[in-house]
Design an enzyme around this catalytic site. Sequence first.
Site, PDB file in Angstrom:
ATOM      1  CB  ILE A 112     -10.376 -15.651  22.286  1.00 37.86           C
ATOM      2  CG1 ILE A 112     -11.711 -15.625  21.063  1.00 37.86           C
ATOM      3  CG2 ILE A 112     -10.422 -16.881  21.964  1.00 37.86           C
ATOM      4  CD1 ILE A 112     -10.389 -15.381  19.834  1.00 37.86           C
TER       5      ILE A 112
ATOM      6  CE  LYS B 128      -7.258 -15.452  23.004  1.00 34.78           C
ATOM      7  NZ  LYS B 128      -6.979 -16.660  23.562  1.00 34.78           N
TER       8      LYS B 128
ATOM      9  NE  ARG C 248       1.275 -19.838  27.050  1.00 35.45           N
ATOM     10  CZ  ARG C 248       1.032 -20.966  27.709  1.00 35.45           C
ATOM     11  NH1 ARG C 248       0.087 -20.657  28.341  1.00 35.45           N
ATOM     12  NH2 ARG C 248       1.082 -22.113  28.079  1.00 35.45           N
TER      13      ARG C 248
ATOM     14  CE1 TYR D 290      14.764 -18.120  23.742  1.00 38.28           C
ATOM     15  CE2 TYR D 290      15.783 -17.894  21.091  1.00 38.28           C
ATOM     16  CZ  TYR D 290      15.883 -18.177  22.400  1.00 38.28           C
ATOM     17  OH  TYR D 290      16.897 -18.164  22.559  1.00 38.28           O
TER      18      TYR D 290
ATOM     19  CB  THR E 285      -2.339 -20.759  24.277  1.00 36.30           C
ATOM     20  OG1 THR E 285      -1.682 -19.956  23.626  1.00 36.30           O
ATOM     21  CG2 THR E 285      -0.966 -21.589  25.294  1.00 36.30           C
ATOM     22  CB  THR E 286      -6.426 -23.839  25.735  1.00 37.59           C
ATOM     23  OG1 THR E 286      -6.557 -22.700  26.063  1.00 37.59           O
ATOM     24  CG2 THR E 286      -7.213 -24.295  26.680  1.00 37.59           C
TER      25      THR E 286
ATOM     26  CE1 TYR F 215      -3.149 -14.773  23.225  1.00 46.84           C
ATOM     27  CE2 TYR F 215      -2.474 -16.587  21.755  1.00 46.84           C
ATOM     28  CZ  TYR F 215      -2.943 -16.391  22.816  1.00 46.84           C
ATOM     29  OH  TYR F 215      -3.091 -16.511  24.337  1.00 46.84           O
TER      30      TYR F 215
END
Length: 296
Positions: free
Chosen positions: A206, A164, A140, A109, A46-47, A135
């Site tokens: 993380i 994570k 999100r 989604y 994501t980052t 994850y």
Amino acid sequence: MAIFKGAGVAIVTPMHDNGEVNYEQFAELVEFQIAGGIDAIIVCGTTGEASTLTHEEHLDVIRYCVKTVAGRVPVIAGTGSNCTETAIYLSREAEEAGADGLLLVSPYYNKATQKGLYAHFKAIADAVKIPCLLYNVPGRTGCNILPETIVRLCRDTENIVGVKEASGNISQIARLAALAEGCVDIYSGNDDQIVPIMSLGGLGVISVLANVAPAQTHEICRTYLDGDVRGSCRLQLQAMNLCGELFSEVNPIPVKKALNLMGMGAGTLRMPLTEMEPANAERLEQAMKAYGILGD
């Protein structure tokens, strides 16, 4: 054996002003992390703005990261997708590139039932040989991987080794730890919950914070793993204000701003992300100064 213990950085993808990936600066960020004692590098998460990289860029960044790190710390490649076949493709390519492990985000989604999540993650893991971390970031993705599903995947699939956990739900994470009985490597996905999650048996974090403070984030984890829980807690609390400011806007907007304030050349963001609001940027700058990573 765990892929890593301690602090892994969810590294940003630096960009030129025209939006192209800045590989020269990426190498500098990698060296900054390794010099700071980081325990693993997580690329194209994501980052790292993976959602706006083309497949070719995504894989090129992974390859470049593996080459630059050159085995000094583990490289974990984000290869998740809401399309199972796409995730399999990216995962196979990352394995071929030499990644030490994979980070697989839950489908977003279109989401999935728990049955669908099990089938999705198992299909990806069965297509590769390297270890995989799930994850879980429902804020999100809109999709929560339940503890029972995580434990089942780790027990049924040899190379799904952990998660994570970025749900922020400590009760859910405690239930996961209780059900797992040690079969799931748990990493905090939130910098403000490193010590709480390690107290439940987690192996580390993380981290977004580590982009700007690798040594300090490593030290939070190392101190805990060395048995000094009180000392680790003190370090965690010292970082809380900065952690908050790094998430005052959607990640990675603040952390890229922070790196730019440090002269680290993270560059611009890809749309639809936009530059940080001035008031938020001012608070971030003050928090960085208070934490000692930015001079007056």
